[in-house]
Design a protein around this motif. Structure first.
Motif, short mmCIF file in Angstrom:
data_model
loop_
_atom_site.label_atom_id
_atom_site.label_comp_id
_atom_site.label_asym_id
_atom_site.label_seq_id
_atom_site.Cartn_x
_atom_site.Cartn_y
_atom_site.Cartn_z
N PHE A 102 44.97 -51.52 -8.39
CA PHE A 102 44.71 -50.36 -7.55
C PHE A 102 44.56 -49.15 -8.46
O PHE A 102 45.15 -49.09 -9.54
CB PHE A 102 45.84 -50.14 -6.54
N VAL A 103 43.78 -48.18 -8.03
CA VAL A 103 43.57 -46.99 -8.85
C VAL A 103 44.88 -46.21 -8.93
O VAL A 103 45.54 -45.95 -7.93
CB VAL A 103 42.46 -46.10 -8.26
N LYS A 104 45.26 -45.83 -10.15
CA LYS A 104 46.53 -45.14 -10.36
C LYS A 104 46.43 -43.69 -9.92
O LYS A 104 45.58 -42.94 -10.40
CB LYS A 104 46.93 -45.21 -11.84
N ILE A 105 47.29 -43.31 -9.00
CA ILE A 105 47.31 -41.93 -8.49
C ILE A 105 48.33 -41.13 -9.28
O ILE A 105 49.52 -41.43 -9.27
CB ILE A 105 47.64 -41.92 -6.99
N GLU A 106 47.86 -40.10 -9.96
CA GLU A 106 48.75 -39.23 -10.74
C GLU A 106 49.44 -38.21 -9.86
O GLU A 106 50.58 -37.81 -10.09
CB GLU A 106 47.95 -38.53 -11.83
N GLY A 107 48.73 -37.77 -8.81
CA GLY A 107 49.31 -36.81 -7.89
C GLY A 107 48.34 -36.50 -6.77
O GLY A 107 47.16 -36.85 -6.83
N ASP A 108 48.84 -35.87 -5.72
CA ASP A 108 47.97 -35.50 -4.60
C ASP A 108 48.47 -34.22 -3.98
O ASP A 108 49.57 -33.74 -4.27
CB ASP A 108 47.90 -36.63 -3.57
N TYR A 109 47.64 -33.64 -3.12
CA TYR A 109 48.00 -32.37 -2.49
C TYR A 109 47.26 -32.23 -1.17
O TYR A 109 46.05 -32.46 -1.09
CB TYR A 109 47.63 -31.20 -3.40
N GLN A 110 48.00 -31.90 -0.14
CA GLN A 110 47.41 -31.64 1.17
C GLN A 110 47.25 -30.14 1.32
O GLN A 110 48.21 -29.39 1.35
CB GLN A 110 48.31 -32.19 2.29
N GLY A 111 45.98 -29.70 1.39
CA GLY A 111 45.69 -28.28 1.39
C GLY A 111 45.50 -27.70 2.78
O GLY A 111 46.17 -28.07 3.74
N THR A 112 44.53 -26.81 2.89
CA THR A 112 44.31 -26.08 4.12
C THR A 112 43.80 -26.98 5.24
O THR A 112 43.26 -28.06 5.00
CB THR A 112 43.31 -24.93 3.88
N THR A 113 43.96 -26.54 6.47
CA THR A 113 43.55 -27.29 7.65
C THR A 113 42.60 -26.44 8.48
O THR A 113 42.79 -25.22 8.60
CB THR A 113 44.77 -27.68 8.51
N THR A 114 41.56 -27.06 9.03
CA THR A 114 40.64 -26.32 9.89
C THR A 114 41.34 -25.91 11.18
O THR A 114 42.36 -26.48 11.57
CB THR A 114 39.41 -27.17 10.23
N LYS A 115 40.79 -24.93 11.84
CA LYS A 115 41.41 -24.40 13.05
C LYS A 115 41.24 -25.37 14.22
O LYS A 115 40.29 -26.15 14.27
CB LYS A 115 40.81 -23.04 13.40
N ILE A 116 42.18 -25.30 15.14
CA ILE A 116 42.12 -26.19 16.31
C ILE A 116 41.09 -25.67 17.31
O ILE A 116 40.73 -24.49 17.31
CB ILE A 116 43.50 -26.30 16.99
N LYS A 117 40.65 -26.57 18.16
CA LYS A 117 39.73 -26.18 19.23
C LYS A 117 40.51 -25.45 20.31
O LYS A 117 41.56 -25.90 20.75
CB LYS A 117 39.08 -27.44 19.83
N PRO A 118 40.03 -24.31 20.75
CA PRO A 118 40.74 -23.58 21.81
C PRO A 118 40.68 -24.33 23.14
O PRO A 118 39.75 -25.08 23.41
CB PRO A 118 39.98 -22.25 21.90
N GLN A 119 41.69 -24.14 23.94
CA GLN A 119 41.78 -24.87 25.20
C GLN A 119 40.66 -24.52 26.17
O GLN A 119 40.29 -25.33 27.02
CB GLN A 119 43.14 -24.61 25.86
N ASP A 120 40.12 -23.32 26.07
CA ASP A 120 39.09 -22.91 27.03
C ASP A 120 37.68 -23.29 26.58
O ASP A 120 36.70 -22.93 27.22
CB ASP A 120 39.16 -21.40 27.30
N ALA A 121 37.57 -24.03 25.47
CA ALA A 121 36.25 -24.49 25.02
C ALA A 121 35.81 -25.67 25.87
O ALA A 121 36.61 -26.55 26.20
CB ALA A 121 36.30 -24.90 23.55
N THR A 122 34.55 -25.68 26.25
CA THR A 122 34.02 -26.70 27.15
C THR A 122 32.95 -27.53 26.45
O THR A 122 31.94 -27.00 26.00
CB THR A 122 33.40 -26.06 28.40
N PRO A 123 33.15 -28.83 26.35
CA PRO A 123 32.11 -29.68 25.74
C PRO A 123 30.83 -29.64 26.55
O PRO A 123 30.84 -29.68 27.78
CB PRO A 123 32.74 -31.08 25.77
N THR A 124 29.71 -29.55 25.87
CA THR A 124 28.40 -29.52 26.51
C THR A 124 27.47 -30.46 25.77
O THR A 124 27.29 -30.34 24.57
CB THR A 124 27.80 -28.10 26.50
#
Length: 625
Positions: free
Chosen positions: A195-217
Motif C-alpha cells: 500500500f502507498v505509504k502515507i507520511e501525513g494528511d490534513y483535513q482543510g476547509t469545507t464548502t458551505k452548506i446548502k441553505p434550507q430555503d433553496a429549492t431544487p429546479t
C-alpha cells in the motif's frame, strides 16, 4: 476554479436586459439567485459590488492554506499541519490532474512536491520529493489514512488471533498453494509495503452548506432527456439496493465537500503509464496476490480497483505493485450506500445490477427464510463483495492488451467492451462465462505475438464465473470465508500472465504499447528496463475527455447542481434561490439469465468502425452512484 487549486468557491453574475442574477460556485454545488432589476434596485447593485471590492481573499473563495508563486514556473505551496508543526510542501510537477468542463466533484490533483521552509522559501536540505494529493471529498467521507490505519490494525488483530491459537483468516491464507510465502509476509509489517505509504494528511476547509430555503429546479443547465439506447447494449438502474423499488433516485442531500490533503512518502506511477507488459502484469500480480489478499484478511473491500489506483513503485531493479485510494473502501457487509467504481473495470454484477445465478433456483435453507422473514433482501440483491475487486483485475488485464497495444483490431474490439457508463455491453456479458467464448473471440482481435494470453485469460474468466455460480448455489454470498477459495487459482493464473507478458515484451514482432497521454507509440526499450512514463504534466483528451456529468471525478449517477446563498458577509439581502439539476441517468435492469445469444453474425460485430486508432474514454473517469 479548475485552473487554480487555491479556489474553494467563486462568485459570478449575469446581466440580461435590466435583470441581474448572482451566482455561487463550489465543488459541492452551484447556486443562482432570483433575478432583480438592477436599474430600479440600484442600491442592491451598489451593495453587491462594494462587497466584492472590499472583501478579503478568503471571502472571495481563496484557500489561505494554499499559496501561489509566480516566480519562474507557477507553483503552489500547501500549508499542512503534521507532527505537531506546520509544514510546507511546494509543487514541483504534476503527477495527475484530470480536467473537465464541470466544477463540482472531487477534482483530484496529485503533485510531485518538495518540503520547503515557508511559502516562497527554499527546500529543506535532505528532504526527498514526495507525492501530495489534493482532493475534495464528501464532508462525512472517511479519510484515506483512517481507512488504511484501520486495515493495518485489523491485520495485527488477525495475527494476534493466530498467535493465540484462535480462529483467524490468516489460517486460510497460509494454507493456500501459491508461490507466495504469506507466513513470511505477515512477519513484522512487511505487508504494508503493498500500500502507498502515507507520511501525513490534513483535513482543510469545507464548502458551505446548502441553505434550507433553496429549492431544487430541474432543467436549469440541461434539458432532461432519456439516453440514446444502443440495441446491442443494456442500460441498467443505478443502485442494486433500490432496484426492487423501481428506478427511483433518492433526493440529493447536497452534502458539503471538504479539502483533504495526503502526503505520500513514495512517488509512484499509475498502471496506465507503465511502458512494458512485464511491469504492468507484475503490478497486477502484486495487487491481487498481496494487496487484495490483505484486504480479504481484514474484511475490507476496495470498491474501486482501476488503473489509476494500482501504482508501480520502482526501486532499482525491484518493481512493486501497490494499491492506493482507500477512501471508498468499506468493511464487507457494512456497505448500504451507492455503488462505486470505474465503469471500465467494474464487475459485471455491478454493471447489470443482477447476480450471476445458476439456471435452477438455489437450495433454500432455514437461514434463507430467516433472512427473508426479517426483511433482509441483501441475499437476493447484488452484494458488493471481495470477488468484485478481483474481477476488476481481469478487466484491467484485458484492457491493457486491447487498448494499450498498438494494434488496430484490438482497439476497435475494445470499444465493444469498455464504455464510460454504468451499463454492460453484450460483448462484455458474453466474455465473463465459460472459456469457450474468449477462446474464439480473442484470437480474432489480439496481435499474433500475444496469442499465448488467450487460453490464460479464458481460464481466468471461467474461473471467476464458476466461483460466482458456486457461491450463489450454496447461498453463501454473505459469508466472508466463502470467498477464500477464489484467490489461489486466480493468483496462480496471474503468475502465468506475468510470465507470458515478459515473453511478449521480448518478441521482435510485438507492436509495442501506446502512450495514452500523446496517443503515440512508446519506443521499444530493453525488455529488462523498468523505465516508466514519469510525471505527465496533464492528462490529454485521450484519457481525460470532457465529462457530460459535470465532474471528472467520483460523482453520483444523478448529478444535480444544488443551490446555495451567497455568504452572509457578502449578501446584501436574503433572496430566494433556485437550484439547477443535471439530467438523471435512467436505465433498465438486465438479468444475466437474459444474456444475448452468442452469435458470430451479431450486428454489433458487423458494424466495427474502420478507424486506424480508436480513442477510448478515460479509465480514470470514476462514477460514484
Amino acid at each position: 476554479m479548475n485552473d487554480d487549486p487555491r479556489r474553494v468557491f467563486m462568485f459570478g453574475f449575469m446581466i440580461e436586459d435590466d435583470k441581474m442574477a448572482l451566482w455561487y460556485f463550489s465543488r459541492s454545488h452551484s447556486t443562482k439567485s432570483k433575478d432583480f432589476n438592477y436599474i430600479q434596485d440600484y442600491k442592491q447593485l451598489i451593495s453587491v459590488f462594494l462587497s466584492f471590492i472590499f472583501a478579503d481573499e478568503a471571502s472571495l473563495g481563496y484557500d489561505p492554506t494554499v499559496h501561489r508563486s509566480a516566480a519562474g514556473d507557477i507553483s503552489y505551496t500547501y500549508q499542512i499541519p503534521m507532527d505537531g508543526a506546520i509544514r510546507y510542501f511546494k509543487s514541483t510537477g504534476t503527477l495527475s490532474s484530470y480536467r473537465s468542463l464541470g466544477i463540482t466533484g472531487h477534482m483530484t490533483r496529485v503533485w510531485k512536491a518538495i518540503e520547503v521552509s515557508s511559502p516562497g522559501g527554499l527546500p529543506i536540505p535532505g528532504k526527498k520529493e514526495v507525492a501530495l494529493k489534493d482532493v475534495w471529498s464528501e464532508e462525512d467521507a472517511t479519510l484515506e489514512k483512517v481507512v488504511q490505519d484501520a486495515i493495518f490494525a485489523e491485520v495485527e488483530k488477525q495475527k494476534d488471533l493466530k498467535k493465540n491459537g484462535q480462529a483467524s483468516r490468516l489460517d486460510l491464507v497460509t494454507q493456500w498453494k501459491t508461490k507466495i510465502d504469506f507466513a513470511n509476509i505477515f512477519q513484522g509489517n512487511t505487508y504494508q509495503k503493498y500500500f502507498v505509504k502515507i507520511e501525513g494528511d490534513y483535513q482543510g476547509t469545507t464548502t458551505k452548506i446548502k441553505p434550507q430555503d433553496a429549492t431544487p429546479t430541474t432543467g436549469l443547465f440541461f434539458h432532461n432527456r432519456p439516453r440514446d439506447g444502443d440495441p446491442t447494449t443494456h442500460q441498467i438502474p443505478g443502485s442494486g439496493s433500490t432496484r426492487d423499488h423501481g428506478d427511483v433516485t433518492p433526493p440529493r442531500t447536497y452534502k458539503p465537500k471538504k479539502r483533504y490533503n495526503v502526503v505520500y512518502s513514495e512517488i509512484c506511477t499509475a498502471l496506465h503509464d507503465v511502458v512494458n507488459l512485464k511491469t504492468s502484469f507484475k503490478a497486477l500480480e502484486d495487487a491481487l496476490r498481496l494487496a487484495l489478499v490483505i484486504l480479504f484478511i481484514t474484511g475490507w473491500l476496495h470498491r474501486d480497483v482501476s488503473t489509476g489506483n494500482i501504482l508501480v513503485f520502482v526501486d532499482g531493479q525491484t518493481v512493486t505493485g501497490k494499491l492506493s485510494d482507500l477512501e471508498y473502501a468499506k468493511e464487507f457487509g457494512t456497505h448500504s450506500g451507492p455503488t462505486t467504481g470505474t465503469p471500465y473495470f467494474m464487475a459485471l454484477e455491478l454493471l447489470t445490477g443482477a447476480r450471476h445465478r445458476v439456471p435452477k433456483p438455489p437450495a433454500l435453507d432455514d437461514a434463507f427464510f430467516e433472512k427473508a422473514a426479517t426483511g433482509d433482501t441483501a441475499i437476493l440483491n447484488v452484494v458488493c463483495n471481495f470477488q468484485h475487486d478481483v474481477e476488476s483485475l481481469f478487466w484491467i488485464a484485458l484492457w491493457i492488451l486491447l487498448v494499450r497495444v498498438n494494434y488496430e483490431s484490438s482497439q476497435v474490439y475494445a470499444k465493444h467492451i469498455y464504455v464510460d457508463e454504468i451499463r454492460a455491453t453484450s460483448e462484455r456479458i458474453n466474455i465473463l462465462g465459460p472459456d469457450t467464448y474468449l477462446q474464439e473471440a480473442l484470437p480474432q482481435n489480439l496481435h499474433s505475438s500475444l496469442k499465448l494470453f488467450t487460453p490464460v485469460l479464458a481460464s481466468l474468466a471461467a474461473t471467476l464465473f464458476d466461483a460466482y455460480l458456486a457461491r450463489d448455489q450454496e447461498n453463501k454470498i454473505l459469508e466472508i470465508d466463502a470467498y477464500a477459495s477464489v484467490y489461489p487459482p486466480v493468483a496462480n493464473i496471474f503468475s502465468v500472465l506475468t510470465l507470458v507478458a515478459s515473453q511478449a515484451d521480448e518478441k521482435r514482432d510485438f507492436p509495442g504499447l501506446i502512450d495514452l497521454h500523446t496517443n503515440k507509440l512508446i519506443q521499444k526499450t530493453n525488455p529488462t528496463d523498468y523505465s516508466l512514463i514519469v510525471n505527465p504534466q496533464v492528462g490529454p483528451p485521450s484519457i481525460t475527455p470532457v465529462s457530460t456529468r459535470g465532474s471528472p471525478e467520483p460523482v453520483t449517477l444523478t448529478t444535480p447542481v444544488s443551490a446555495h446563498r451567497l455568504p452572509e458577509a457578502i449578501t446584501p439581502t436574503n433572496p430566494t434561490f433556485l437550484v439547477g439539476s443535471l439530467e438523471a441517468a435512467s436505465s433498465d435492469q438486465v438479468p444475466l439469465s437474459e444474456r444475448p445469444k452468442r452469435r458470430q453474425d451479431e450486428s454489433e460485430d458487423q458494424e466495427l468502425p474502420a478507424s486506424k486508432r480508436v480513442r477510448l474514454p478515460p479509465p480514470e473517469h470514476v462514477l460514484r452512484q
